[in-house]
Structures are given as C-alpha cells and as structure tokens.
Design a protein around this motif. Structure first.
Motif, PDB file in Angstrom:
ATOM      1  N   ILE A   2      -0.931  -0.422  14.142  1.00 49.72           N
ATOM      2  CA  ILE A   2      -1.861  -0.350  13.013  1.00 49.72           C
ATOM      3  C   ILE A   2      -3.091   0.438  13.407  1.00 49.72           C
ATOM      4  O   ILE A   2      -3.525   1.329  12.706  1.00 49.72           O
ATOM      5  N   ARG A  96       3.919   4.284   2.244  1.00 48.55           N
ATOM      6  CA  ARG A  96       2.860   4.781   3.131  1.00 48.55           C
ATOM      7  C   ARG A  96       2.951   6.304   3.193  1.00 48.55           C
ATOM      8  O   ARG A  96       4.042   6.866   3.042  1.00 48.55           O
ATOM      9  N   VAL A 111       7.816  -1.114  10.969  1.00 49.92           N
ATOM     10  CA  VAL A 111       7.491  -1.768   9.689  1.00 49.92           C
ATOM     11  C   VAL A 111       6.180  -1.232   9.116  1.00 49.92           C
ATOM     12  O   VAL A 111       6.079  -0.969   7.914  1.00 49.92           O
ATOM     13  N   VAL A 112       5.192  -1.030   9.960  1.00 48.84           N
ATOM     14  CA  VAL A 112       3.868  -0.661   9.453  1.00 48.84           C
ATOM     15  C   VAL A 112       3.876   0.700   8.753  1.00 48.84           C
ATOM     16  O   VAL A 112       3.223   0.871   7.728  1.00 48.84           O
ATOM     17  N   LEU A 288       5.981  -5.605  16.048  1.00 48.67           N
ATOM     18  CA  LEU A 288       5.069  -6.745  15.944  1.00 48.67           C
ATOM     19  C   LEU A 288       3.900  -6.701  16.924  1.00 48.67           C
ATOM     20  O   LEU A 288       2.776  -7.069  16.578  1.00 48.67           O
ATOM     21  N   ALA A 291       0.976  -4.497  15.843  1.00 50.65           N
ATOM     22  CA  ALA A 291       0.420  -4.992  14.562  1.00 50.65           C
ATOM     23  C   ALA A 291      -0.422  -6.233  14.795  1.00 50.65           C
ATOM     24  O   ALA A 291      -1.453  -6.437  14.155  1.00 50.65           O
ATOM     25  N   ALA A 292       0.003  -7.075  15.747  1.00 54.83           N
ATOM     26  CA  ALA A 292      -0.683  -8.354  15.944  1.00 54.83           C
ATOM     27  C   ALA A 292      -1.884  -8.237  16.878  1.00 54.83           C
ATOM     28  O   ALA A 292      -2.927  -8.846  16.642  1.00 54.83           O
ATOM     29  N   THR A 295      -5.444  -6.241  15.826  1.00 54.97           N
ATOM     30  CA  THR A 295      -6.111  -6.884  14.696  1.00 54.97           C
ATOM     31  C   THR A 295      -6.687  -8.263  15.069  1.00 54.97           C
ATOM     32  O   THR A 295      -7.873  -8.523  14.870  1.00 54.97           O
ATOM     33  N   THR A 296      -5.832  -9.104  15.657  1.00 52.30           N
ATOM     34  CA  THR A 296      -6.288 -10.469  15.950  1.00 52.30           C
ATOM     35  C   THR A 296      -7.354 -10.453  17.052  1.00 52.30           C
ATOM     36  O   THR A 296      -8.320 -11.228  17.007  1.00 52.30           O
ATOM     37  N   ILE A 299     -10.900  -9.557  15.517  1.00 51.17           N
ATOM     38  CA  ILE A 299     -11.700 -10.583  14.837  1.00 51.17           C
ATOM     39  C   ILE A 299     -12.242 -11.603  15.850  1.00 51.17           C
ATOM     40  O   ILE A 299     -13.372 -12.101  15.709  1.00 51.17           O
ATOM     41  N   HIS A 350     -14.255 -12.623   8.402  1.00 53.94           N
ATOM     42  CA  HIS A 350     -13.378 -11.649   7.726  1.00 53.94           C
ATOM     43  C   HIS A 350     -14.189 -10.757   6.791  1.00 53.94           C
ATOM     44  O   HIS A 350     -13.929  -9.570   6.657  1.00 53.94           O
ATOM     45  N   VAL A 356      -9.444  -4.473   9.156  1.00 50.18           N
ATOM     46  CA  VAL A 356      -8.880  -3.182   8.717  1.00 50.18           C
ATOM     47  C   VAL A 356      -9.742  -2.707   7.544  1.00 50.18           C
ATOM     48  O   VAL A 356      -9.871  -3.414   6.552  1.00 50.18           O
ATOM     49  N   MET A 427      -2.887  -6.374   0.295  1.00 53.08           N
ATOM     50  CA  MET A 427      -2.582  -6.881  -1.041  1.00 53.08           C
ATOM     51  C   MET A 427      -1.195  -6.409  -1.471  1.00 53.08           C
ATOM     52  O   MET A 427      -0.760  -5.336  -1.081  1.00 53.08           O
ATOM     53  N   PRO A 433       2.487  -9.657   6.866  1.00 55.45           N
ATOM     54  CA  PRO A 433       3.453 -10.762   6.970  1.00 55.45           C
ATOM     55  C   PRO A 433       3.168 -11.689   8.149  1.00 55.45           C
ATOM     56  O   PRO A 433       3.827 -12.713   8.306  1.00 55.45           O
ATOM     57  N   GLY A 434       2.162 -11.320   8.978  1.00 59.03           N
ATOM     58  CA  GLY A 434       1.831 -12.177  10.126  1.00 59.03           C
ATOM     59  C   GLY A 434       0.636 -13.070   9.835  1.00 59.03           C
ATOM     60  O   GLY A 434       0.068 -13.692  10.742  1.00 59.03           O
ATOM     61  N   VAL A 442      -6.418 -17.638  15.051  1.00 55.11           N
ATOM     62  CA  VAL A 442      -7.870 -17.456  14.969  1.00 55.11           C
ATOM     63  C   VAL A 442      -8.549 -18.825  14.880  1.00 55.11           C
ATOM     64  O   VAL A 442      -9.521 -19.104  15.583  1.00 55.11           O
TER      65      VAL A 442
END
Ligand code: HEM
Length: 477
Positions: A2, A96, A111-112, A288, A291-292, A295-296, A299, A350, A356, A427, A433-434, A442
């Motif tokens: 991502i 995309r 997937v992304v 995965l 993507a994970a 981002t995580t 935050i 958030h 993102v 959205m 999906p995670g 978090v």
C-alpha cells in the motif's frame, strides 16, 4: 505494498499538480482563466492533500478535476460525495489505476493493486472468511500473544519503540498468514520486492507504463533492458510468494494435524487441491504483509508521538484503564465497552492523522455527479485528509481532542461525530478487509501500553521544549 503504491501515486500527482498549474497559468496569460484560483499557494513543499482541499474550498466545489499528462484525475474532498460514488455507485468505482510494469514484475494478482473482477472478489472473500470479525476466535489469540511479546520488547529497549512496533505488526501478520515467524533472509526479500514495486511505478521511468504494447518488446532488442530488469524482479517476487506458501503446503501434505491455523492453512484445505484456486491463495497471502505492516505501524507510531506531546490525554486514558481494569491484569478486547475515553482516543488518532490520505480508484465507465463529469478510466482519488478537516463535522479540526467523540463521557454510545473509521479504512467494495484485525491489534497495543508504560518525550540536553509534531509527506507516514 500500500505504502509503495500510494507513495508513487503521490509523486505522480505532484507532477499532475505542476502540469495543472502550468496550464492554468497559460490560460491566465491568454485571458482565459475564469476564476481567481490560488495558484501561488500550490507550492510543491506542501502535502498534496492540503493543496487539493484548498483548491476545492477556493472553487466552492467538493470535486476537482486535474489533468496528469494525458490522464484525467478527479479528486473528491467530502464524505457525502465519496459515499455516493464509492458506496452507492460502487460497481463503477472499484477498480484501481493500472501500471503495466506492475504486471511485468508479476504483481497482477496482488489484492491491493488488482483491477475489480472475479479473481479479486474470490481473494477478498478468502480474507473475509479468515480474518473477518466473526472469525475472531481463530485469529485473536495470535494477536493477543504477540501484543504481550511487544510489551516485553518495549521494556527491554524503550528507545527502539519504532522497531518494536514494526516487529509487533510484522510478527502477528506472518503468524496469521503462514502460521510461523519468517527468517531474516525472507524479511530481506520483503524489502527487495517492496523496492521493486516503488521502482515499477515511478512516473516517466518506464515507457511501458505510457505505451502498454511495449510489454511485448523483446528483452534481447536494443532498449530491452526494462524486460531484463522486470524478469529479475519477477523471479524474486515468485520466491517471495512461493517459499513460505510451499512450506505450509508440504507440511499439510505430510502431517495435516500439526499445522497451526493460518490464512494459507485454512484456505488450502478449503480449495481442495484446485490448482487455479491455490494460485489465488498464494497471491493473496503474499499481499497481506505489506498491506498490514506499514498501515498498522503508522497509527501506532503516531500514538506514541501524540501521547508524548499530550500528557494530559495520556493520563486521562491511563486513569480510565486503571479504574476499569485494575492493575492485576492486562486489558482485553472484552473491556472495550467500558473504556469510552480510550475508544474516543483511538477514533481521534484515525481522524487527526489518517493513515492513508488518498483512496485511489479508477472509474470503469463515464459518469456524472453534481454537474461534474467523471470520464471513463479517470483516476478517482478520495482525499481522506480533507474529510477529517471538515469544520462542520469536526470542530477545530487541527486540535487533537478525543473529547470530541464523547457527549456525556459515560457511555460508548454517547458519540457525537461520525466514526472516522467509516472512511479511514476505505469505502465500498475495496474497503480494507483487514479492518477487524487492525482494530484489535491497535486496541490491544494502545490499552496495554497505557496500562504499563508512561510515554515521555526525550528532551535535548539543556532544553525544556517538547518535541515538534511533524509528519513526512508520503501518503502513509
Ligand atoms: C490501522 C491499520 C490499517 C489501515 C488504516 C488500513 C487502511 C486501508 C485502506 C485505506 C485501504 C484501501 C481501501 C480502499 O481503497 O477503499 C486498505 C486496503 C487493504 N488493506 Fe488495510 N489497513 C490497515 C490494516 C490492514 C491489515 C492489518 C491488513 C491485513 C491483515 C490489511 C489488508 C488490506 C488489504 C488486503 C487491502 C486491499 C483491499 C483491496 O484492494 O480490495 N489492512 N487498507
């Protein structure tokens, strides 16, 4: 992925913004400029999400339309428009933008970045069936265990908290994906393949991204170096995808009862040796990690920064945990309903610093909304940051203030403003999906750190000033 993908998009849009300004200036010189557009404020040292919001406010229009080289870019700057296009008309806004070089380096199944279609739907279904909130009894114990390991690492080396955060997220992600920790050799491979993705979409670097027919250009011909580079990258990515996947598959064939729960274990059993479905399991698993992790980790790093700079907020949240949970055990997910201030703090994280900043889609067909044309294949960007700065919904939006989400301050249902996670996780059909795992990870990290540590700024010797709050300008920072 991502982060690489979106960072590249930011660079691309930087170019786009420049071209747009140039065009506007030419029009102004020719006496064609219709409105006093704040061209001078669009300096390239400011983040694009701020610039686009400013342009949108100046135009009095929530949607703005830019030209990037020969492509149309439509930027949405408010929630109702984003909801209308991405949720209500989601079928037409779920693809995309496409970079042919991504296919050449073997990422067509990620997937992304995948275009919307049957394969993507199957991949997302697999993720939801494994990591959805209704399956939490399978994945939650793993996140809980790793969150306790995170506390031990933090205690051993508090100054290295950023690396501990990365290790926390990387460890639960690989255990949930493959049922095991991955060796350092493999983690080096993660970095290499990530670098290839960022190279693959650098604007102007690859002719094939502008002229897709060049994907058939022979590697031995003059100028065919890009094909040789792509072949090398594709080989490494294949190894990245297949090495851990094959190891789980072999173990399943040898002694199925000894294989721990994981995404690959569960879905390999489900697809019953169907080779085409196994390819989807392998490709989805390989999507995965990146993507994970970025981002995580983002935050959680922001959480440490904001606690160091807002001690009264940290104390209020820690006091709530002390009162509700006591000091004999660590907080659990079951405590969430009784910790309204902590819940408000997470929402405010958030909102204040959305992980993102742009949701990136492409329009599958021409459309119209509120008098704006959205051409087919236009890039459609939702400016998440602009939504979080909407003054009519979030009063004084540049203040970090969890209380904005609490009315009476006594119960979690007393919530005034919209939950930012309605849009910070995306959205419509491409929504993260995670999300269930991310929220649990978090929450566990934040409550457990607040229950056991006091986060304080490191001050320069001889100085009493608190650290400055500064973020990088990449789309995930
Ligand atoms: C705080 C943490 C996270 C945030 C803020 C976040 C946010 C996002 C966002 C904004 C998107 C794009 C959605 C869209 O276009 O509408 C996304 C996609 C995605 N996320 Fe997350 N995410 C987080 C954690 C995770 C985790 C832990 C996982 C995996 C376990 C994950 C897996 C994915 C995947 C696979 C996609 C691609 C979905 C698609 O393109 O259809 N994310 N995420």
């Amino acid at each position: 992925m991502i982060s690489y993908y979106l960072t590249v998009i930011t660079i691309v849009l930087g170019v786009g913004a420049y071209l747009w300004i140039a065009r506007t200036r030419r029009r102004a010189q020719a006496g064609l400029a219709g409105s006093a557009f704040p061209v001078s404020s669009a300096r390239n040292d400011r983040p694009l999400w701020e610039v686009y919001k400013e342009w949108s406010d100046a135009c009095g229009s929530t949607m703005i339309h830019l030209m990037l080289q020969r492509s149309d870019v439509v930027v949405i700057n408010d929630y109702p428009t984003a909801h209308e296009l991405l949720v209500v008309r989601s079928l037409d806004y779920s693809s995309r933008p496409h970079f042919p070089m991504m296919d050449l380096i073997g990422r067509q199944d990620n997937v992304v970045v995948q275009k919307y279609g049957q394969r993507l739907k199957i991949a997302r279904q697999m993720i939801n069936d494994t990591f959805g909130s209704r399956k939490s009894e399978e994945w939650l114990p793993v996140v809980q265990t790793v969150s306790s390991e995170f506390l031990s690492r933090l205690l051993a080396d508090p100054a290295d908290f950023r690396r501990s955060i990365q290790r926390y997220v990387g460890t639960f992600t690989t255990r949930l994906t493959y049922g095991k920790d991955l060796d350092t050799d493999y983690l080096r491979l993660v970095d290499q393949v990530g670098e290839h993705v960022s190279q693959a979409a650098v604007p102007g670097r690859w002719w094939v991204n502008s002229y897709p027919f060049l994907r058939y250009y022979p590697s031995w011909a003059p100028g065919g170096g890009f094909q040789r580079w792509a072949r090398h990258a594709r080989g490494l990515f294949r190894e990245f995808t297949l090495r851990p996947f094959n190891s789980v598959k072999e173990q399943l064939q040898r002694s199925p009862d000894t294989v721990p729960f994981s995404f690959v274990q569960k879905n390999l059993i489900q697809v019953k040796n169907d080779p085409s479905m196994e390819t989807i399991v392998a490709g989805t698993a390989a999507s995965l990690y990146s993507a994970a992790v970025d981002t995580t980790s983002s935050i959680l790093t922001t959480f440490f920064l904001l606690m160091a700079t807002h001690p009264h907020i940290q104390e209020k949240a820690a006091a709530e945990i002390r009162e509700v949970v006591g000091q004999d055990r660590l907080p659990n997910l079951g405590d969430a309903g009784d910790l309204p201030y902590v819940e408000a703090l997470i929402k405010e994280l958030h909102r204040y610093h959305p992980v993102v900043r742009f949701l990136t889609r492409s329009a599958s067909k021409s459309d119209e909304h509120g008098g704006h044309l959205v051409p087919q294949n236009a890039w459609v960007l939702t400016n998440i940051w602009a939504i979080t700065r909407n003054k009519s919904e979030f009063e004084d939006p540049d203040q970090f203030d969890p209380d904005r989400f609490i009315q009476g301050g006594t119960h979690i249902n007393d919530i005034r403003a919209r939950d930012p996670r309605d849009f910070t996780f995306g959205m419509g059909r491409r929504r993260c999906p995670g999300m269930a795992i991310a929220n649990a990870a978090v929450y566990l990290a934040i409550t457990r750190v607040l229950a056991t540590f006091l986060i304080k700024p490191v001050k320069d010797e001889g100085s009493n000033s608190a650290p400055q709050i500064e973020f990088t300008k990449s789309t995930i920072s």
